[in-house]
Every structure is written in structure tokens, then in C-alpha cells.
Design a protein around this motif. Structure first.
Motif, PDB file in Angstrom:
ATOM      1  N   ALA A   1      -3.103  -2.689  -3.261  1.00 57.65           N
ATOM      2  CA  ALA A   1      -4.401  -2.179  -2.794  1.00 57.65           C
ATOM      3  C   ALA A   1      -4.951  -1.158  -3.791  1.00 57.65           C
ATOM      4  O   ALA A   1      -6.152  -1.151  -4.096  1.00 57.65           O
ATOM      5  N   THR A   2      -4.088  -0.299  -4.317  1.00 56.34           N
ATOM      6  CA  THR A   2      -4.528   0.686  -5.309  1.00 56.34           C
ATOM      7  C   THR A   2      -5.030  -0.006  -6.568  1.00 56.34           C
ATOM      8  O   THR A   2      -6.080   0.336  -7.120  1.00 56.34           O
ATOM      9  N   TYR A   3      -4.266  -0.985  -7.010  1.00 59.40           N
ATOM     10  CA  TYR A   3      -4.638  -1.782  -8.189  1.00 59.40           C
ATOM     11  C   TYR A   3      -6.024  -2.408  -7.992  1.00 59.40           C
ATOM     12  O   TYR A   3      -6.890  -2.322  -8.857  1.00 59.40           O
ATOM     13  N   ALA A   4      -6.230  -3.013  -6.829  1.00 61.15           N
ATOM     14  CA  ALA A   4      -7.505  -3.693  -6.563  1.00 61.15           C
ATOM     15  C   ALA A   4      -8.665  -2.694  -6.553  1.00 61.15           C
ATOM     16  O   ALA A   4      -9.728  -2.961  -7.116  1.00 61.15           O
ATOM     17  N   LEU A   5      -8.450  -1.532  -5.937  1.00 58.98           N
ATOM     18  CA  LEU A   5      -9.534  -0.543  -5.856  1.00 58.98           C
ATOM     19  C   LEU A   5      -9.798   0.097  -7.218  1.00 58.98           C
ATOM     20  O   LEU A   5     -10.942   0.409  -7.559  1.00 58.98           O
ATOM     21  N   LEU A   6      -8.742   0.264  -8.002  1.00 57.84           N
ATOM     22  CA  LEU A   6      -8.900   0.788  -9.358  1.00 57.84           C
ATOM     23  C   LEU A   6      -9.756  -0.173 -10.191  1.00 57.84           C
ATOM     24  O   LEU A   6     -10.516   0.243 -11.068  1.00 57.84           O
ATOM     25  N   HIS A   7      -9.616  -1.469  -9.901  1.00 58.40           N
ATOM     26  CA  HIS A   7     -10.413  -2.482 -10.597  1.00 58.40           C
ATOM     27  C   HIS A   7     -11.744  -2.731  -9.902  1.00 58.40           C
ATOM     28  O   HIS A   7     -12.418  -3.715 -10.217  1.00 58.40           O
ATOM     29  N   GLN A   8     -12.086  -1.869  -8.944  1.00 53.24           N
ATOM     30  CA  GLN A   8     -13.369  -1.967  -8.229  1.00 53.24           C
ATOM     31  C   GLN A   8     -13.550  -3.328  -7.554  1.00 53.24           C
ATOM     32  O   GLN A   8     -14.673  -3.859  -7.472  1.00 53.24           O
ATOM     33  N   ARG A   9     -12.457  -3.909  -7.080  1.00 51.50           N
ATOM     34  CA  ARG A   9     -12.572  -5.168  -6.334  1.00 51.50           C
ATOM     35  C   ARG A   9     -13.282  -4.915  -5.007  1.00 51.50           C
ATOM     36  O   ARG A   9     -13.138  -3.834  -4.423  1.00 51.50           O
ATOM     37  N   THR A  10     -13.976  -5.907  -4.530  1.00 51.50           N
ATOM     38  CA  THR A  10     -14.613  -5.796  -3.213  1.00 51.50           C
ATOM     39  C   THR A  10     -13.526  -5.730  -2.136  1.00 51.50           C
ATOM     40  O   THR A  10     -12.353  -6.059  -2.391  1.00 51.50           O
ATOM     41  N   THR A  11     -13.929  -5.332  -0.945  1.00 56.95           N
ATOM     42  CA  THR A  11     -12.976  -5.279   0.163  1.00 56.95           C
ATOM     43  C   THR A  11     -12.408  -6.672   0.456  1.00 56.95           C
ATOM     44  O   THR A  11     -11.199  -6.822   0.655  1.00 56.95           O
ATOM     45  N   ALA A  12     -13.260  -7.684   0.444  1.00 53.21           N
ATOM     46  CA  ALA A  12     -12.786  -9.053   0.702  1.00 53.21           C
ATOM     47  C   ALA A  12     -11.760  -9.476  -0.357  1.00 53.21           C
ATOM     48  O   ALA A  12     -10.712 -10.051  -0.025  1.00 53.21           O
ATOM     49  N   ASP A  13     -12.036  -9.180  -1.626  1.00 49.44           N
ATOM     50  CA  ASP A  13     -11.097  -9.540  -2.700  1.00 49.44           C
ATOM     51  C   ASP A  13      -9.800  -8.739  -2.600  1.00 49.44           C
ATOM     52  O   ASP A  13      -8.718  -9.242  -2.901  1.00 49.44           O
ATOM     53  N   THR A  14      -9.927  -7.467  -2.198  1.00 52.17           N
ATOM     54  CA  THR A  14      -8.731  -6.630  -2.035  1.00 52.17           C
ATOM     55  C   THR A  14      -7.835  -7.218  -0.941  1.00 52.17           C
ATOM     56  O   THR A  14      -6.617  -7.340  -1.120  1.00 52.17           O
ATOM     57  N   LEU A  15      -8.443  -7.615   0.158  1.00 48.95           N
ATOM     58  CA  LEU A  15      -7.660  -8.190   1.266  1.00 48.95           C
ATOM     59  C   LEU A  15      -7.033  -9.521   0.871  1.00 48.95           C
ATOM     60  O   LEU A  15      -5.901  -9.826   1.252  1.00 48.95           O
ATOM     61  N   ALA A  16      -7.750 -10.298   0.067  1.00 46.02           N
ATOM     62  CA  ALA A  16      -7.201 -11.581  -0.391  1.00 46.02           C
ATOM     63  C   ALA A  16      -5.980 -11.346  -1.284  1.00 46.02           C
ATOM     64  O   ALA A  16      -4.955 -12.035  -1.159  1.00 46.02           O
ATOM     65  N   LEU A  17      -6.075 -10.338  -2.162  1.00 43.41           N
ATOM     66  CA  LEU A  17      -4.944 -10.019  -3.048  1.00 43.41           C
ATOM     67  C   LEU A  17      -3.759  -9.503  -2.233  1.00 43.41           C
ATOM     68  O   LEU A  17      -2.597  -9.850  -2.499  1.00 43.41           O
ATOM     69  N   LEU A  18      -4.037  -8.699  -1.222  1.00 43.96           N
ATOM     70  CA  LEU A  18      -2.965  -8.207  -0.352  1.00 43.96           C
ATOM     71  C   LEU A  18      -2.274  -9.375   0.334  1.00 43.96           C
ATOM     72  O   LEU A  18      -1.040  -9.427   0.416  1.00 43.96           O
ATOM     73  N   SER A  19      -3.065 -10.309   0.812  1.00 40.07           N
ATOM     74  CA  SER A  19      -2.514 -11.457   1.512  1.00 40.07           C
ATOM     75  C   SER A  19      -1.625 -12.295   0.579  1.00 40.07           C
ATOM     76  O   SER A  19      -0.564 -12.789   0.985  1.00 40.07           O
TER      77      SER A  19
END
Ligand code: R7I
Ligand code: MG
Ligand code: MG
Ligand code: MG
Length: 310
Positions: free
Chosen positions: A166-184
Motif C-alpha cells: 500500500a505504501t509503495y502504491a501511494l508513493l507511486h501516486q496510484r489511484t485507490t482502485a489501483d492500490t486495492l488491485a495491487l493489494l489483492s
């Protein structure tokens, strides 16, 4: 893409800020009374707890070794241990054993036979995301290895992976939907998968306004990875475009393990928004934390140049 230095500082200062601002609310009556007595430095700065101490130990180890070195990390964790930082009971016992010379492999399963499923590995995982910001596969390996030093239980490791991702995704300014997809993509334990399903509400913007009590009941406010990591992720995603103080107030209202939930949420919020958006207050070792964050940023840039050259 190279992340801005401000987002590195934001992540590490966000972690320490959430920890220090949440610490007065952690635990029961006795713990709160104790923190009122020892929660400030002589200079009146808000002290942080084990969450930040172990995050700095991990950062210092990565910077010194250039990679995740479990033996070096175990030694630094043990050297950094101090009772007044409020370590988890299991972790405190493990670190004292390492201080006495026991090897970390046997120490880490000496308290809980499968290893701890506490949130102690997750709370420091944002540091791994900062160091390996240009290499997701390496970040995942290092997160697992860093967790194992004190938290070898699958849930202790799984929680650390979720927070790092989640930190990685937010550091890369991923959208919330993309962050959740990466978490999944990086969540496989059925106990964690079932909790991640809660986040389907984010695709339905009408259901974002949960009350703190409802979040504490549904996602948890405990000291285990399973009962705290999802709450932190919820906070970071819900408040990513809102003021840090609003997120902090919600974390305090959720209760329970406030310092750790706020530390993890603060790291993710800071990764998304940068240090310039964080509240300014007297924080223990603020300048040093900022300096470590800049060294992590430089290390990441050097690593990226290496990747591009090869
Ligand atoms: O995970 P850990 O380092 O704790 C961090 C927490 C944060 O809130 C910090 O702010 C600090 O206050 O402590 O410490 P551990 O002791 O490994 O795990 C935390 C707690 O989870 C333990 O004290 C146990 O109550 C519980 N726990 C377990 N209980 C039974 N069996 C963790 N693993 C087990 C287990 O295997
Ligand atoms: Mg703590
Ligand atoms: Mg505590
Ligand atoms: Mg805590």
C-alpha cells in the motif's frame, strides 16, 4: 518514475507523527498514565515509540548494508531496544534474548512457537517500500525477510506485505482502485483476503462514511496484524485527499492500538501527500528522521541508475 524527496520525508515523518500523536491514546488507564509521565522529551518534544525506533533501525540497516541483511537487522533491533518505547511483550522478550547472544532464528520463535502475528513487522514495512521504491519484486522479498526477524507467523508477514504494498502504491501516486488491485494481487492468506473484501465499498462512493466505531468493529483496532493493518489502509485511502489531522482524529476515535494504526496510516498518507502537508509540531528527532528519509531517497535514485545502466 523518481518520487520526490518530499514524499520520502512525508512517509517517514508521517509514520513518526502518527506514532507520537497516537501514543497517548494507546492501551488502558495504566498505559496512558505512564505515557503522560514519559511521553515528552526534556525539550518538550512528543516522543515516539517502538514503531518509529524499529523503523529507524530498519532504515539504518538498509542504508549501511545496501540490502536487507537479517543478522545486521536483528542486532540493530536488539541494540535499539528500550523498555520506555513500549515494545510489544513478545518482541521485547525476543530482543532481550538476542541482546544476550541468542541467534535471531531461534529467538524469533522462542515466545510464540509459530512466530508472532502481532503488527510489529507491518509497522516498519513502509521503510522497505521507500528503499525498494523502484523494484517491487525486491521490495516484496525484503519485506518478508525483514518481517521474519521478529514476526515469522504467516499473518505477521502477510500484514507487513500489505502495508509495504500500500505504501509503495501511494508513493507511486496510484489511484485507490489501483492500490486495492495491487493489494489483492499480494494477499493470499484466506484470513486476510476476507478482510480485504471489505474494501469493495470503495468502488461505491456512497459507503465511505463509516463511523470510527464501525471500522473498529469490522476491521479491528488490535495489536495483531490482522486486526490493525486494514484499519490503517482504510484511514490512508479514505483521508488521502483530506487533512492529516482529520485522519488522526478518526484513528484516535477508533481506539485500541492507536499509535501503531496511526503510524502505518501516517506513513501511507505522507507517502501520498509529502512532508510539506504534514502538521508541524515538536517531534522527537524530527531533523534526523528527515535526514534518514533523504538518504533512502538517494539510495533509491542510485539503485534506479544501476537498473537503467544494466
Ligand atoms: O507485534 P509486536 O512487536 O507489537 C507491536 C505492538 C504495537 O502496538 C506497538 O506499538 C507496541 O505497543 O506493541 O509485539 P508482539 O508481542 O510480537 O505481538 C503483539 C501481541 O500480539 C502480543 O503481545 C500478543 O498479545 C499477540 N500475539 C500473539 N498471541 C498469541 N499467540 C502475537 N502473536 C501471538 C501468538 O502467536
Ligand atoms: Mg508503539
Ligand atoms: Mg504498547
Ligand atoms: Mg502500538
Amino acid at each position: 518514475m523518481t518520487r520526490s524527496p518530499d514524499h520520502f520525508s512525508g512517509c517517514l515523518l508521517g509514520l513518526a507523527s502518527g506514532d507520537a500523536l497516537g501514543a497517548p491514546y494507546e492501551g488502558g488507564f495504566m498505559e496512558r498514565a505512564l505515557w503522560r509521565a514519559i511521553g515528552r522529551t526534556r525539550d518538550g518534544e512528543a516522543r515516539w515509540t517502538d514503531d518509529t525506533r524499529m523503523s529507524l533501525d530498519l532504515a539504518e540497516s538498509l542504508l549501511a548494508r545496501g540490502e536487507l541483511d537479517q543478522a545486521d537487522l536483528a542486532r540493530r533491533f536488539a541494540d535499539g531496544y528500550a523498555w520506555s518505547r513500549g515494545y510489544g511483550q513478545g518482541t521485547a522478550r525476543i530482543l532481550k534474548r538476542i541482546q544476550r547472544g541468542q541467534d535471531w532464528q531461534s529467538a524469533s520463535t522462542s515466545v510464540f512457537s509459530q512466530g508472532s502475528y502481532g503488527n510489529g513487522a507491518a509497522m516498519r514495512a513502509p521503510v522497505v517500500a521507500l528503499f525498494y521504491v523502484h523494484d517491487l519484486a525486491a521490495m516484496l522479498r525484503a519485506t518478508v525477510d525483514s518481517a521474519r526477524v521478529t514476526h515469522s507467523h504467516p499473518l505477521g508477514i502477510g500484514g507487513a506485505v500489505l502495508i509495504a504494498v500500500a505504501t509503495y502504491a501511494l508513493l507511486h501516486q496510484r489511484t485507490t482502485a489501483d492500490t486495492l488491485a495491487l493489494l489483492s494481487d499480494h494477499c493470499s492468506d484466506p484470513r486476510l483476503v476476507s478482510k480485504l473484501a471489505f474494501f469493495e465499498c470503495f468502488s461505491d462512493s456512497g459507503t465511505l462514511a463509516h463511523a470510527p466505531r464501525s471500522i473498529a468493529v469490522r476491521l479491528g483496532n488490535g495489536m495483531t496484524a490482522e486486526t490493525s493493518c486494514f484499519t490503517a489502509i482504510y484511514l490512508a485511502l479514505r483521508f488521502r485527499h483530506a487533512p492529516f489531522d482529520d485522519m488522526m482524529a478518526f484513528a484516535i476515535a477508533c481506539g485500541g492500538d492507536v499509535d501503531t494504526i496511526a503510524a502505518m496510516a501516517g506513513a501511507m498518507w505522507g507517502a501520498a501527500n509529502g512532508a510539506s502537508k504534514l502538521p508541524v509540531f515538536l517531534l522527537e528527532q524530527r531533523a534526523y528522521i528527515q535526514q534518514i528519509a533523504q538518504l533512502l531517497c538517494e539510495a533509491g535514485k542510485a539503485a534506479q541508475r544501476g537498473i537503467q545502466a544494466s
